[in-house]
Enzyme design. Structure first.
Site, mmCIF file in Angstrom:
data_model
loop_
_atom_site.group_PDB
_atom_site.id
_atom_site.type_symbol
_atom_site.label_atom_id
_atom_site.label_comp_id
_atom_site.label_asym_id
_atom_site.label_seq_id
_atom_site.Cartn_x
_atom_site.Cartn_y
_atom_site.Cartn_z
ATOM 1 N N ASP A 200 0.770 -1.315 -0.073
ATOM 2 C CA ASP A 200 -0.010 0.051 0.175
ATOM 3 C C ASP A 200 0.814 1.127 -0.002
ATOM 4 O OD1 ASP A 200 -2.795 1.373 0.634
ATOM 5 O OD2 ASP A 200 -1.664 1.926 2.410
ATOM 6 N N GLU A 254 13.192 -14.674 -0.693
ATOM 7 C CA GLU A 254 13.692 -15.773 0.072
ATOM 8 C C GLU A 254 12.730 -16.978 0.012
ATOM 9 O OE1 GLU A 254 13.537 -13.899 4.089
ATOM 10 O OE2 GLU A 254 15.091 -12.588 3.456
HETATM 11 C C1 GLC Z 1 -4.337 3.378 -0.179
HETATM 12 C C2 GLC Z 1 -5.537 2.428 -0.254
HETATM 13 C C3 GLC Z 1 -6.378 3.564 0.427
HETATM 14 C C4 GLC Z 1 -6.008 3.978 1.613
HETATM 15 C C5 GLC Z 1 -4.627 4.818 1.597
HETATM 16 C C6 GLC Z 1 -4.070 4.972 2.914
HETATM 17 O O1 GLC Z 1 -4.151 4.423 -1.208
HETATM 18 O O2 GLC Z 1 -5.537 1.962 -1.594
HETATM 19 O O3 GLC Z 1 -7.705 2.868 0.471
HETATM 20 O O4 GLC Z 1 -6.937 5.006 2.299
HETATM 21 O O5 GLC Z 1 -3.574 3.892 0.841
HETATM 22 O O6 GLC Z 1 -3.644 3.671 3.546
#
Ligand code: GLC
Length: 511
Positions: A200, A254
């Site tokens: 993310d 790994e």
């Molecule tokens: C990413 C996720 C989103 C979230 C953001 C903060 O963009 O897809 O849903 O709000 O990260 O973690």
């Protein structure tokens, strides 16, 4: 033909766990629910399930605000449910990706509670703390969800950085203890059977506060997302961020065969940079180009060709037309063109990701003000930035609760024009997507053939996929009127049409 890795051959299916399948009647989806519906994903023809975050969280950002990276949110189940899910998925030949959220934690994470407890706490440096500048925040940075990235902590007299909500403090990845802790977390999930991670917000992982203020973004205009007013040249895509990706990649390697996928928003150059100089970055940096453009045939053609041309030698492409953060594709292109959009993604070169429900043609829902859940919508209401419209629960059948829940669903359920899953018969969008996927998975040309534009005039987009011994032509009629079909034997038509292409039709021909 070369042998493909599983992540090059298979289709990724994104599950938003709150909205997939509830099994305990609380109106919120859970792990046992996902396990129950794995056959649906397998029968669709997808081979990889990416599950948005399932870790303990106060749910201020619906799981993207984590308080324990190694546990399971009780609302979703427990580690036994998780193990059962992995086992059931693997038994069906499905791979499982978890969502790794390394750039920030919840402000309720014990690390942050410690970090903010005093300036000399050993965890102080796990987050990004700064002294004020002339009684104001250290920089002029704007957060992704609204005003400043800085939150004042009265007790210790410093600001902490948060790129998203103020309840999502940024971790300091320059601290080796943070690196060790987070990388070890990845190892633990890998050891538990996970096949990869979607990482993310990676572009935001290494903000460099010492570089100071952000300049105005010359392309920003009044009425656009206020977060884009400044150009985030010191907070996004910093050199050290790429180093963190290489660290995650090394851990991923790994266990041979595992996949690292990154949420890489930004320009085409930004996306390409995340493959890494020696392809030592993400195996797949998400390609959101089709989310960023207006869907006209010239724009699509340009987007596809520019992406193809920019790919580094040996890099595998990937395409996205929807996720839990953006307007549903069926709403962006209109119900009539939803099949066409899915055909485009599934026939381009590379790994596609289908967002749950897009295979049914679910449109973005209109959420009544008293049902709004998304913190972003609450922070800047009425600007169309809220993400609830694309997060509504899966409509499985026409019972009350739509087969999603016996309780009260956390968001209203939106039923697509072709009905819930149980009603999508032979002529439906779902049946078409299943046939399309079956064709893709059995065709060398679609799996690994070359791409070639054949035409992009008058709302008709035609391209070929060519492998040794197989050539397919894909014709997409974006127009509201019929268009002549290219020569060839029809293999698949989104509208079961023959003769000229009907409005909104996608047709695949063998030549
Ligand atoms: C990413 C996720 C989103 C979230 C953001 C903060 O963009 O897809 O849903 O709000 O990260 O973690």
């Amino acid at each position: 033909m070369t042998d493909l890795q599983w992540w090059q051959r298979e289709i990724i299916y994104q599950v938003y766990p709150r909205s997939f399948q509830d099994s305990d009647g609380d109106g919120i989806g859970d792990l046992a629910g996902i396990t129950r519906r794995l056959d649906y994903i397998r029968d669709l023809g997808a081979g990889v399930v990416w599950i948005s975050p399932i870790f303990p969280s106060p749910m201020k950002d619906f799981g993207y605000d984590i308080t324990d990276y190694r546990g399971i949110e009780p609302m979703f189940g427990d580690l036994d449910d998780f193990d059962a899910l992995i086992e059931a998925a693997h038994a069906r030949g499905l791979k499982v990706l978890l969502d790794f959220v390394p750039s920030h934690t919840s402000d309720q994470h014990p690390w942050f509670v410690e970090s903010r407890s005093s300036r000399d706490n050993p965890k102080r440096d796990w987050y990004i703390w700064c002294d004020p500048m002339e009684d104001g925040p250290p920089t002029n940075w704007i957060s992704e969800f609204g005003p400043t990235t800085w939150n004042w902590d009265e007790a210790t007299g410093q600001y902490y950085l948060h790129i998203f909500l103020d309840s999502q403090p940024s971790l300091n990845w320059r601290n080796p203890q943070v690196q060790d802790e987070m990388l070890e977390t990845m190892r633990l999930w890998y050891a538990r059977g996970v096949d990869g991670f979607r990482v993310d917000a990676i572009t935001h992982i290494a903000p460099d506060v010492d570089k100071g203020d952000h300049p105005p973004d010359p392309d920003w205009q009044e009425g656009m997302n206020p977060s884009g007013r400044l150009s985030k040249v010191h907070s996004k895509n910093q050199p050290f961020g790429y180093e963190t990706v290489r660290m995650m990649r090394r851990v991923t390697e790994e266990t041979p065969g595992n996949l690292l996928l990154g949420e890489t928003d930004g320009t085409l150059d930004n996306v390409m940079s995340y493959y890494g100089d020696d392809l030592d970055g993400f195996h797949l940096p998400f390609n959101f180009r089709l989310l960023d453009i207006e869907w006209t045939v010239p724009n699509i053609r340009e987007t596809v060709e520019a992406y193809e041309a920019a790919l580094p030698e040996g890099a595998w492409p990937t395409w996205v037309i929807g996720n839990h953060d953006c307007i549903r594709i069926a709403s962006r292109v209109g119900a009539r063109r939803a099949r066409l959009a899915m055909t485009l993604m599934l026939c381009l070169r590379g790994t596609p990701t289908i967002y749950q429900g897009d295979e049914l043609g679910i449109p973005s829902a209109k959420i009544p003000p008293d049902k709004v859940q998304d913190p972003w919508e609450k922070q800047v209401p009425g600007q169309g930035l809220g993400r609830d419209p694309s997060r509504t629960p899966m409509p499985w059948d026409d019972s009350e609760g739509a087969g999603f829940t016996d309780g009260d669903p956390w968001l209203p359920i939106e039923v697509p024009p072709d009905g819930p899953v149980s009603a999508q018969d032979a002529g439906s969008m779902l049946a078409y997507v299943r046939r399309l996927i079956a064709l893709r998975q059995s065709s060398d040309a679609l799996l690994q053939g070359a791409y070639r534009t054949l035409g992009a005039e008058e709302d008709l987009y035609v391209f070929a996929r060519e492998a040794e011994g197989e050539r397919l032509v894909i014709a997409l009629n974006f127009a509201d009127t019929p268009r002549p079909a290219p020569d060839g034997d029809t293999v698949l038509s989104s509208h079961d049409a023959t003769g000229p292409l009907v409005p909104g039709e996608a047709r695949i021909l063998r030549t």
